[in-house]
Structure formats: structure tokens, C-alpha cells
Design a protein around this motif. Sequence first.
Motif, short mmCIF file in Angstrom:
data_model
loop_
_atom_site.label_atom_id
_atom_site.label_comp_id
_atom_site.label_asym_id
_atom_site.label_seq_id
_atom_site.Cartn_x
_atom_site.Cartn_y
_atom_site.Cartn_z
N ARG A 64 0.83 -1.21 0.00
CA ARG A 64 0.00 0.00 0.00
C ARG A 64 0.86 1.26 0.00
O ARG A 64 0.44 2.30 -0.50
CB ARG A 64 -0.92 0.00 1.23
N ARG A 67 1.85 2.19 -3.77
CA ARG A 67 0.81 2.07 -4.79
C ARG A 67 0.67 3.34 -5.62
O ARG A 67 0.58 3.28 -6.84
CB ARG A 67 -0.53 1.73 -4.11
N SER A 68 0.66 4.50 -4.97
CA SER A 68 0.47 5.74 -5.72
C SER A 68 1.04 6.93 -4.96
O SER A 68 1.14 6.90 -3.73
CB SER A 68 -1.02 5.98 -6.00
N PHE A 71 -1.31 8.71 -2.38
CA PHE A 71 -1.35 8.15 -1.03
C PHE A 71 -0.49 8.98 -0.08
O PHE A 71 -0.91 9.32 1.02
CB PHE A 71 -0.86 6.70 -1.09
N GLU A 130 -8.36 4.61 -1.34
CA GLU A 130 -8.32 5.34 -2.61
C GLU A 130 -9.45 6.35 -2.74
O GLU A 130 -9.34 7.32 -3.49
CB GLU A 130 -8.39 4.35 -3.79
N ASP A 131 -10.56 6.13 -2.02
CA ASP A 131 -11.72 7.02 -2.12
C ASP A 131 -11.70 8.15 -1.10
O ASP A 131 -12.63 8.96 -1.05
CB ASP A 131 -13.01 6.21 -1.97
#
Length: 267
Positions: A64, A67-68, A71, A130-131
Motif C-alpha cells: 500500500r 501504490r500511488s 497516497f 483510494e476514495d
Amino acid sequence: MNIFHVIVLAIIEGLTEFLPVSSTGHMVVASSLMGIGKDEFVKLFEIVIQLGAILSVVVLYFKRFFRSFKFYIKLVVGVIPAVIFGVLFKSKIQMLLENPLVVGAALVVGGVVLLFVDDWFKKPTITKEEDISYLTALKIGFFQCLAMIPGVSRSASSIIGGMSQKLSRMAAAEFSFFLAVPTMFGATLKDVYDFYKDGGISQADLYQDIKFLLVGSLIAFIVALLAIKSFITFLERKGFKVFGWYRIIAGIIIIILYYTGNALNTI
């Protein structure tokens, strides 16, 4: 402080860091009962080993954290309130850390809140990190600041903050874990720097202090690894009421001990 104190405090930290019961509050009371509550190094130790426990999150949720980039932005946004309040009110926070009565009262009040929180937030709309928007991350960050009062619990305040923003219990708990990493990393670096800058250690004690910090952090890390998954599973099935009753009972006991002349009032 000796190696026995190190082991006891580290186990307490690992067990309680991710539970909504206040790891800091438990360590304040434990160190007071063991007669080491006034030791300046103990206060530093209690901060540093929290980082050891928090690093278990990085291990358990390793993927996690890669991931991006969004984040990391959310974590930065979420930690901004803690940085601001920490700088502005550090001296007052340090005073509160020396008062077991504050811990007891905060445990009771927080426990009452936990008895009802599952009923207050029954319809979550956000079930994954993510939301979570940047604004939501900031709001949760403000809730996390309540944990600067010992006994409130960083985990409880940030999880409840997340649930108030429509996060599910699971999503709120996990984001609370993630947000703890930069929060505790920053707090640890700042406290270590201040402690040694202000001459809180002699060269003769340096080796022993480093040994205690490393051993304590390692124990807290291992215990926290075991505690996180158990907490998530329990939270999904049972909710917060058990933790609420535990907090109320523990808080009342601490208050009684304080007012009956127990060692707690000598901190």
C-alpha cells in the motif's frame, strides 16, 4: 530505568498502540507505578518506541505504501494539523503527560464515546483508502490532534474521525494506521533532537540509552505485528463497545488510585 522497565513498557506499547485505549496513557500510568515516571529519558523512550510499533504498519501494508503518489499526499495533508498543534502547544502537552488524573479522566470520557460510536455512524460510503479525499484526510488529521491529550488515544480519535467522514470501520482503522507513520516519525525525530540538544544525556549514558531504545523499539514492533491483525478482525466483528467498557473501568481505577494516595500521584 532498567531492562525490566524497558520490556514492560515496550510490551504495553505494542499491545495498545493500535487499540482505541491510549498507549501513551497506559505507559504514563505504568511508568508511574514502577517509580520511573519523573525520569526525562523515560518520556523520550515512550515516544521513540511508539515509532517502533508504528513501523509494523509499513511491514504489514508494504504494498500500500508503494501504490500511488496520491497516497503520500494524503498522509502529508493529514499530518499537517498535528505538526501545527504540536509546535504551538508542546509545553502544555508535556505538562499533561505528567498527570495520571488527566489520563484517567480522558479514558472514561473516551470510553463513553466508544459505547455509542457504532450507532452514530451506521452508513459508511467509503470503504477503501483510494476514495478518501484530501479534505477528508485533513479533517481526520484534526481529529488525531485530540490524542495529544494523554488517555484520549491517537487510534481512537483518528478512527472516530474517519467514521464521522463516512469511512467504514475497516477503512477508518487502516487510514489511522497509515497516518500514524509520518506523525510518529516526526514526533520521534523532534523529541530525540530536543532531548540531546538540551543536554539530557551524558556521554557515559549514551550506550545504555541507545541499547534501551533499540531493544524497546524491537519488542514494540514485534508485539504490534501480532496485535494489528487481531484488532482489525475483532473490530469488524464486534465494534467498539468492548473497548469503551475497558476504558471506563481502567479510567475509574486510575482515578481511585490517584485520590487514595497510591504511587500514581507521585509522578
